[in-house]
Design an enzyme around this catalytic site. Structure first.
Site, mmCIF file in Angstrom:
data_model
loop_
_atom_site.group_PDB
_atom_site.id
_atom_site.type_symbol
_atom_site.label_atom_id
_atom_site.label_comp_id
_atom_site.label_asym_id
_atom_site.label_seq_id
_atom_site.Cartn_x
_atom_site.Cartn_y
_atom_site.Cartn_z
ATOM 1 N N ASP A 191 72.057 27.163 0.846
ATOM 2 C CA ASP A 191 70.746 26.023 1.917
ATOM 3 C C ASP A 191 71.369 25.302 2.677
ATOM 4 O O ASP A 191 70.136 25.402 3.702
ATOM 5 C CB ASP A 191 69.888 25.509 0.667
ATOM 6 N N GLY B 215 63.733 29.665 -0.845
ATOM 7 C CA GLY B 215 64.406 31.061 -0.335
ATOM 8 C C GLY B 215 64.773 30.047 0.942
ATOM 9 O O GLY B 215 63.270 29.702 1.654
ATOM 10 N N ALA B 216 65.546 29.698 1.601
ATOM 11 C CA ALA B 216 66.159 28.541 2.500
ATOM 12 C C ALA B 216 65.296 29.637 4.100
ATOM 13 O O ALA B 216 64.847 28.473 4.584
ATOM 14 C CB ALA B 216 67.568 28.256 2.906
HETATM 15 O O1 MRU Z 1 64.923 26.955 -5.209
HETATM 16 P P1 MRU Z 1 64.637 28.022 -4.268
HETATM 17 O O2 MRU Z 1 64.801 29.377 -5.225
HETATM 18 O O3 MRU Z 1 64.489 27.976 -2.559
HETATM 19 O O4 MRU Z 1 66.614 28.521 -3.768
HETATM 20 C C1 MRU Z 1 66.723 29.255 -3.137
HETATM 21 C C2 MRU Z 1 68.302 29.479 -3.274
HETATM 22 O O5 MRU Z 1 69.521 28.609 -3.936
HETATM 23 C C3 MRU Z 1 69.471 31.277 -2.047
HETATM 24 O O6 MRU Z 1 70.066 31.383 -3.185
HETATM 25 C C4 MRU Z 1 68.805 30.399 -1.147
HETATM 26 O O7 MRU Z 1 68.039 30.274 -0.203
HETATM 27 C C5 MRU Z 1 70.137 31.378 -0.261
HETATM 28 S S1 MRU Z 1 69.259 32.779 0.227
HETATM 29 C C6 MRU Z 1 68.459 33.537 1.188
#
Ligand code: MRU
Length: 374
Positions: free
Chosen positions: A251, A58-59
């Site tokens: 992200d 999560g970003a």
């Molecule tokens: O690959 P990840 O699980 O890190 O991807 C996360 C996402 O795409 C979320 O939707 C994104 O980070 C936005 S949210 C807080």
């Protein structure tokens, strides 16, 4: 947010046994929803590996983990070369979410002018500030998003007012993806707590299944009504009037409002556009990349292992080992897989950007109006 009535955050400081030394505590997200396990990260290498392997993801959360990772590096060696090496090591873990680079640059800018002996403590303070700001931004996003949900719910025809307000989300943009609250799920939590009759369609989100395993788990712990659907079901539900709004995280958001998020988000935006369903994106300021304009052309898209496509992890439902975690193969021996982890939704498909400062049009003018205020 709550797990069995106890409030948790996704990342915290722990004593590491040495005078004044710290480790980082995190929730191991690779084992959810079937096992709740925490891990202690004691070195920059361990922090980098936890980001790469998606123990944390999560970003916003990978940004905060990177910031604390620099603290861990500086505890071991506060010299200039060690700082530079740790920055590169952490920054190379995942390329798409801009929060990581943003958080690393912020900590580096704070510590670099200091004498080496003061750097680890300053990195700790800066990482903690980033974490606290993330919590506050998530909560503010929740408040702004709640107003939109209330307006959309009230605008439904009188004959539908008694029905749940139906929201569809993709991937996991909840508190597990941040420090607390989340981005796209923050308005959902706020709405549920405010008494809005809300129901969430949770895209499973292949290949890593962040929806089925993380979003569903979070919503369940908070008691929010939800249903897991396969990634291909959203368009059908929208055609049949069963989705009042789509909300996702991001992200990286370009200055003109293109939005990069988990693979499959773009297809949901197309279906929403075709069916006049509002498509909102929730984000903190740390996700905006002001240096780029065209998301499709300019955002680096992470290519992850093909095994995330050809294999799947879950809990065995039957047999002698029922209940144990297992990985099974889905596709034939020899069939290659391909795994782009993110896609870009052009700004023209985005109804609005819900930020901690309010709701912006998905355009450079819209974002600048909110963020030029200082
Ligand atoms: O690959 P990840 O699980 O890190 O991807 C996360 C996402 O795409 C979320 O939707 C994104 O980070 C936005 S949210 C807080």
């Amino acid at each position: 947010m709550n797990i069995d009535g106890k409030a948790w955050r996704t990342i915290w400081l722990e004593p590491d046994g040495r005078p004044g030394g710290h480790a980082i505590g995190v929730i191991d997200q690779t084992l959810l929803p079937h096992q709740f396990t925490t891990r202690s990260l004691r070195s920059c290498e361990e922090a980098a590996e936890s980001i790469r392997s998606m123990v944390v993801r999560g970003a916003p959360l990978i940004g905060v983990t990177g910031a604390y990772g620099l603290m861990l590096a500086l505890q071991a060696d506060p010299s200039d070369p060690a700082l530079a090496a740790a920055f590169e090591q952490l920054n190379a873990t995942r390329p798409t979410a801009v929060n990581l680079r943003w958080a690393l640059e912020r900590v580096r800018a704070r510590v670099q002018p200091l004498p080496p002996a003061e750097r680890a403590e300053a990195a700790k303070a800066e990482a903690a500030a980033i974490a606290e700001e993330d919590v506050a931004m998530g909560e503010a996003i929740g408040d702004h998003g709640l107003q939109i949900f209330q307006q959309l719910a009230a605008a439904r025809p009188p004959g539908r007012q008694h029905e749940p307000f139906q929201v569809l989300t993709h991937c996991n943009a909840g508190w597990l993806a941040t420090v607390d609250w989340g981005t796209a799920l923050a308005p959902i939590y706020k709405a549920h707590r405010a008494g809005l009759n809300i129901h969430v369609w949770v895209d499973e989100t292949r290949p890593r299944n962040q929806g089925a395993s993380l979003t569903a788990w979070e919503l369940g712990r908070e008691g929010v009504p939800h249903t897991v659907i396969v990634d291909n079901a959203g368009g059908h539900l929208m055609q049949h009037g069963q989705v009042d709004a789509v909300i996702v995280g991001t992200d990286r958001t370009t200055r003109r409002g293109d939005v990069c998020n988990k693979i499959g988000t773009y297809l949901k935006a197309l279906a929403a556009h075709d069916n006049n369903v509002p498509f909102y994106v929730a984000l903190p300021a740390s996700t905006i990349d002001w240096t780029i304009d065209d998301g499709v052309a300019e955002i680096p898209i992470e290519a992850r292992s093909a095994e995330e496509v050809t294999l799947i992890q879950g809990r065995l439902a039957s047999g002698p080992a029922a209940g144990e975690l297992a990985t099974v193969q889905l596709s034939p021996d020899g069939s290659p897989g391909f795994n782009p982890a993110f896609d870009v939704t052009p700004a023209r498909l985005v109804t609005g950007l819900i930020t901690e400062r309010g709701v912006a049009a998905a355009s450079e003018a819209g974002l600048r109006e909110l963020y030029s205020r200082g």
